[in-house]
Motif scaffolding. Structure first.
Motif, PDB file in Angstrom:
ATOM      1  N   ILE A 115     -13.429 -35.647  22.017  1.00  0.00           N
ATOM      2  CA  ILE A 115     -12.725 -35.229  20.551  1.00  0.00           C
ATOM      3  C   ILE A 115     -11.473 -35.932  20.462  1.00  0.00           C
ATOM      4  CG2 ILE A 115     -13.475 -32.730  21.103  1.00  0.00           C
ATOM      5  CD1 ILE A 115     -10.482 -31.950  20.820  1.00  0.00           C
ATOM      6  N   HIS A 116     -11.614 -36.516  19.253  1.00  0.00           N
ATOM      7  CA  HIS A 116     -10.379 -37.171  18.605  1.00  0.00           C
ATOM      8  C   HIS A 116     -10.203 -38.753  19.329  1.00  0.00           C
ATOM      9  CE1 HIS A 116      -8.853 -32.871  17.562  1.00  0.00           C
ATOM     10  NE2 HIS A 116      -9.908 -33.392  16.961  1.00  0.00           N
ATOM     11  N   LEU A 131      -3.114 -38.198  26.846  1.00  0.00           N
ATOM     12  CA  LEU A 131      -2.014 -38.036  25.880  1.00  0.00           C
ATOM     13  C   LEU A 131      -0.929 -38.846  26.067  1.00  0.00           C
ATOM     14  CD1 LEU A 131      -1.953 -34.179  24.910  1.00  0.00           C
ATOM     15  CD2 LEU A 131      -2.990 -35.795  23.740  1.00  0.00           C
ATOM     16  N   SER A 183      -5.850 -30.676  25.993  1.00  0.00           N
ATOM     17  CA  SER A 183      -5.948 -32.116  25.987  1.00  0.00           C
ATOM     18  C   SER A 183      -5.756 -32.650  27.304  1.00  0.00           C
ATOM     19  CB  SER A 183      -4.875 -32.798  25.119  1.00  0.00           C
ATOM     20  OG  SER A 183      -4.924 -32.225  23.816  1.00  0.00           O
ATOM     21  N   GLY A 222      -1.723 -28.634  21.151  1.00  0.00           N
ATOM     22  CA  GLY A 222      -2.649 -29.375  20.250  1.00  0.00           C
ATOM     23  C   GLY A 222      -2.371 -31.139  20.551  1.00  0.00           C
ATOM     24  N   ARG A 255     -12.449 -44.764  29.322  1.00  0.00           N
ATOM     25  CA  ARG A 255     -13.190 -44.621  28.073  1.00  0.00           C
ATOM     26  C   ARG A 255     -13.499 -46.034  27.262  1.00  0.00           C
ATOM     27  NH1 ARG A 255      -9.595 -39.476  25.830  1.00  0.00           N
ATOM     28  NH2 ARG A 255      -9.962 -38.184  27.635  1.00  0.00           N
ATOM     29  N   LYS A 299     -15.311 -28.071  24.516  1.00  0.00           N
ATOM     30  CA  LYS A 299     -14.364 -28.869  24.934  1.00  0.00           C
ATOM     31  C   LYS A 299     -13.493 -28.507  25.886  1.00  0.00           C
ATOM     32  CE  LYS A 299     -10.607 -31.385  24.583  1.00  0.00           C
ATOM     33  NZ  LYS A 299     -10.468 -32.397  25.280  1.00  0.00           N
TER      34      LYS A 299
HETATM   35  N1  ABU Z   1      -6.223 -34.528  20.512  1.00  0.00           N
HETATM   36  C1  ABU Z   1      -6.604 -35.671  21.309  1.00  0.00           C
HETATM   37  C2  ABU Z   1      -7.135 -34.990  22.645  1.00  0.00           C
HETATM   38  C3  ABU Z   1      -7.725 -36.175  23.367  1.00  0.00           C
HETATM   39  C4  ABU Z   1      -8.048 -35.876  25.055  1.00  0.00           C
HETATM   40  O1  ABU Z   1      -8.102 -34.869  25.391  1.00  0.00           O
HETATM   41  O2  ABU Z   1      -7.991 -36.846  25.685  1.00  0.00           O
END
Ligand code: ABU
Length: 366
Positions: free
Chosen positions: A243-244, A301, A297, A345, A263, A37
Motif C-alpha cells: 500500500i502506498h 518509513l 506501516s 498513518g 521492493r 494490510k
Molecule cells: N503509507 C506508507 C506505508 C508503506 C509501508 O508500510 O511500507
C-alpha cells in the motif's frame, strides 16, 4: 484573490502544505482491506477502538512541532478539521463501527497542478475522511479563482471489491509474495479504487503503484481524468503488503530516485527512467528493526521523506542511516522528530499534502 493551489512535482520548492492531526484517531474494526494490510505478527491484530490518549497527545505534539518548523522556514501550513471518528460509517452497501482519523492527508488528497483531487480510498473506515479537508477546500475555492476541487467517484466497497482468499488470518509471507508477483492483490477490479499516496508526480508524468489500495481500474480512471498527463503503472513484487508508493519509491530531485532495496522496481519497468538518464539508488537501511507500537506501516518509513526543494529534505530524526545517505548525495538534511506519530498513518511524506510548490509544469521524460 490569487494562486493558492499549484504543485506539479514531489521536489519543487514547497510554499504551502497541509499537515495532519492525530486527534481522536481510532483503530477501526476489522474490514477486508485492513485485514489484508496488517502483518500477521502485528500488535494491531484484533485491536480496535480509540487510540490511547497519551499516544494521541504525543503524536499531536510532534505534528505541531513539525508544522511550526515548516512555518519557521516561511512555508504556510494548514491543518485538517477532525470529525467524530467514533461514529460508524453506514451506506446502503456496507457498515463499519468506527472511522480512522485525519492522518495521513497524503492518502486522501492528490494535488496535480491547480487541482486537488479527493481519492476514492478503499477502506470502509476512511470513506468520510475527505470531510476533514472540506473546510480547507472551501477556503481555497473562495480565495483562488484557478483552483479546481475534484472528487473521484465514491466507491460502493461491497464485498465484491475484495478477494476472499486474502481474508484469512494466516496467509504467510511466502504466499503473499507469490500473489504480489502475480499482481493478485486484495482489491478486485469491481470498480475504480485508488489512494492518493499511490501516485507520484513528475511534472507531465504520474507514476502510480498497482497494489492493495489502487487497482487497475483506478489507474485507468486517473488516465482518463488527467488526459494531458502520461500515467505509468508500476508494481513492486518484493512487497508482501503493497500500500502506498512513498515508502518504496521516492523521487528527490530531477534525475534521482531512492528505491526500497526489498521492493526493487522490476527491470522491465525501468525503461522510462533509464532512457531519460534518471538514477535509481537503493535507499539506506532503516535504523529500526520494528515499527513503533500500534503502527500499520513498515520500518521503511525511514525513506518516507519530505523534500522542501531539490536540495533540502526532511528526514525522521532517528533515521540516521537515511540521513547520512542523503547528506552524501548532497542534500541539506533537516531532522524531524516524528517516530511517535508514525502509528497514526505514516511518516513525513504521508503526514503532509502539497498545496503549493513553486515551478510550472515540466516534461522530465521527453
Ligand atoms: N503509507 C506508507 C506505508 C508503506 C509501508 O508500510 O511500507
Amino acid at each position: 484573490m490569487g494562486t493558492i493551489v499549484e504543485s506539479w512535482t514531489e521536489w519543487d520548492p514547497l510554499r504551502h502544505v497541509i499537515v495532519g492531526r492525530a486527534t481522536d484517531c481510532h483503530i477501526p474494526p476489522n474490514e477486508p482491506a485492513l485485514e489484508a494490510k496488517v502483518p500477521e505478527d502485528s500488535d494491531m491484530r484484533g485491536q480496535h477502538g480509540k487510540r490511547p490518549q497519551e499516544m494521541i497527545d504525543k503524536g499531536n505534539e510532534l505534528l505541531d512541532n513539525f508544522a511550526a518548523m515548516l512555518e519557521g522556514r516561511g512555508i504556510i501550513v494548514d491543518r485538517p478539521t477532525p470529525t467524530d471518528f467514533s461514529l460508524p460509517v453506514t451506506t446502503p452497501d456496507f457498515h463499519t463501527d468506527s472511522q480512522f482519523g485525519c492522518m495521513p492527508p497524503r492518502d486522501v488528497l492528490l494535488t496535480v497542478g491547480k487541482e486537488i483531487l479527493e481519492a476514492t480510498m478503499s477502506y470502509r473506515c476512511r470513506w468520510f475522511e475527505y470531510l476533514c479537508y472540506r473546510p480547507l477546500m472551501q477556503r481555497y475555492f473562495d480565495e483562488d479563482p484557478g483552483f479546481r476541487h475534484e472528487a473521484a467517484p465514491k466507491p460502493r466497497l461491497t464485498d465484491a471489491d475484495y478477494h476472499d482468499n486474502y481474508l484469512s488470518e494466516k496467509i504467510g509471507v511466502e504466499q503473499r509474495l507469490k500473489w504480489a508477483a502475480e499482481k493478485h492483490f486484495v482489491t478486485t477490479e469491481e470498480e475504480p479504487l485508488f489512494d492518493a499516496a499511490d501516485v507520484l508526480r513528475f511534472g507531465k508524468d504520474l507514476v502510480v503503484q498497482h497494489g492493495f489500495t489502487t487497482n487497475l481500474k483506478g489507474i485507468e480512471w486517473l488516465k482518463r481524468h488527467f488526459p494531458d498527463h502520461r500515467v505509468h503503472t508500476v508494481n513492486f513484487p518484493g512487497d508482501p503488503y503493497p500500500i502506498h508508493i512513498d515508502a518504496t519509491f521516492t523521487p528527490l530531485r530531477p534525475g534521482l530516485i531512492l528505491n526500497n532495496p526489498q521492493r526493487r522496481l522490476p527491470d522491465d519497468q525501468r525503461g522510462l527512467f533509464e532512457r531519460n538518464g534518471w538514477e535509481i539508488v537503493d535507499a539506506a537501511q532503516p535504523a529500526h528493526n520494528q515499527p513503533p507500537a500500534l503502527c500499520y506501516s513498515s520500518v521503511w518509513l525511514s525513506m518516507n521523506v519530505l523534500a522542501l526543494d531539490d536540495k533540502t529534505v526532511c528526514v525522521e530524526a532517528s533515521e540516521v542511516y537515511q540521513a547520512d545517505q542523503l547528506d552524501k548525495l548532497g542534500f541539506e538534511v533537516v531532522p524531524v522528530d516524528l517516530r511517535d506519530a508514525y502509528a497514526f498513518g505514516g511518516g513525513l511524506h504521508c503526514c503532509t499534502a502539497d498545496v503549493r510548490r513553486e515551478g510550472g509544469l515540466q516534461d522530465y521524460f521527453p
